[in-house]
Design an enzyme around this catalytic site. Sequence first.
Site, PDB file in Angstrom:
ATOM      1  N   ASP A  67       0.867  -1.174   0.000  1.00  0.00           N
ATOM      2  CA  ASP A  67       0.000   0.000   0.000  1.00  0.00           C
ATOM      3  C   ASP A  67       0.903   1.223   0.000  1.00  0.00           C
ATOM      4  O   ASP A  67       1.511   1.557   1.016  1.00  0.00           O
ATOM      5  CB  ASP A  67      -0.892  -0.011   1.243  1.00  0.00           C
ATOM      6  CG  ASP A  67      -1.795   1.205   1.330  1.00  0.00           C
ATOM      7  OD1 ASP A  67      -1.785   2.031   0.388  1.00  0.00           O
ATOM      8  OD2 ASP A  67      -2.507   1.348   2.338  1.00  0.00           O
ATOM      9  N   TYR A 173      -5.915  15.521  -8.909  1.00  0.00           N
ATOM     10  CA  TYR A 173      -5.223  14.610  -9.824  1.00  0.00           C
ATOM     11  C   TYR A 173      -4.242  15.383 -10.706  1.00  0.00           C
ATOM     12  O   TYR A 173      -3.082  14.998 -10.853  1.00  0.00           O
ATOM     13  CB  TYR A 173      -6.239  13.865 -10.684  1.00  0.00           C
ATOM     14  CG  TYR A 173      -5.606  12.863 -11.625  1.00  0.00           C
ATOM     15  CD1 TYR A 173      -5.324  11.568 -11.191  1.00  0.00           C
ATOM     16  CD2 TYR A 173      -5.277  13.201 -12.942  1.00  0.00           C
ATOM     17  CE1 TYR A 173      -4.732  10.641 -12.037  1.00  0.00           C
ATOM     18  CE2 TYR A 173      -4.689  12.286 -13.788  1.00  0.00           C
ATOM     19  CZ  TYR A 173      -4.423  11.006 -13.334  1.00  0.00           C
ATOM     20  OH  TYR A 173      -3.820  10.105 -14.188  1.00  0.00           O
ATOM     21  N   LYS A 177       0.046  15.044 -10.800  1.00  0.00           N
ATOM     22  CA  LYS A 177       0.836  14.759 -11.997  1.00  0.00           C
ATOM     23  C   LYS A 177       1.804  15.895 -12.324  1.00  0.00           C
ATOM     24  O   LYS A 177       2.909  15.654 -12.822  1.00  0.00           O
ATOM     25  CB  LYS A 177      -0.090  14.463 -13.182  1.00  0.00           C
ATOM     26  CG  LYS A 177      -0.969  13.225 -12.968  1.00  0.00           C
ATOM     27  CD  LYS A 177      -0.126  11.991 -12.655  1.00  0.00           C
ATOM     28  CE  LYS A 177      -0.957  10.739 -12.496  1.00  0.00           C
ATOM     29  NZ  LYS A 177      -0.131   9.548 -12.198  1.00  0.00           N
TER      30      LYS A 177
END
Length: 266
Positions: A67, A173, A177
């Site tokens: 994880d 998100y 990135k």
Amino acid sequence: MASLGLKGSAIITGAGGALGRAIAQSLARHGVSKIGGLDISTSGLDGTKNTLAEAYPAVEFLPVQADLASADSTSEAICKVISAFGRIDYAINNAGVGQELAPSGDTSVEEFDRVMNVNFRGLWLCEKYELRQMEKQEARAVNPFNPSIKEKGSIVNVSSVLGFMAMPHLGVYNSSKHATLGLTRTDAIDYAKKGIRVNTVAPGFIDTPLLLESTRKALKTTIDRIPQGRLASPEEVADAVTFLLCGLATHITGVTLPVDGGFTAT
């Protein structure tokens, strides 16, 4: 297909997914004999292990459940790979999760933490332990045209075209990135003289079995903007990763390579 002449061992995060599996196959095809695969999904890892065993029976694949949102789990998983193989020649930090669509004002703190803990913090943790191991290793000759060029290791992080641009309702998100690109550039500078290269691939939209027909329809306008007029296959992205890792790319570090059919050129 001629081999790119990779040798030694590799570690891949997100190895149970479509892209991780394609990366494992590409590395095996080009000479990597030992691959440690990390993923939270044991069934995904089993699928990758079976695929490699059928196509490349001489390749040793070590599946490790991990994880990446947990520092302890990440450290333990990477230590298992190092213990088994003795070194890490290639590291591909590919694991990632998506975000529930929402503008930032409506995004919960829990959703922010879930995405960033895997996509950026988890990637950073992996790099931290990979770099530590690579620093300890003996440098090897890797360039087929110049044996004086030696490396201790090579890392490729997997970002996205959304590391260059943004799409609405994906603030966390997109940010994760973008952050990957900044980390790659910084680590490339810090470790260049230590014989370690760090690069990034930035895939566009990838054609995988998880891409539902409804999603394909929603993406139609986006796909129409891709100059090549189609989605990437996982294999096309995987081969770009392999190129950046190999001895033909020994003077390439700190770059982000779009694999997007020309999408970011428009």
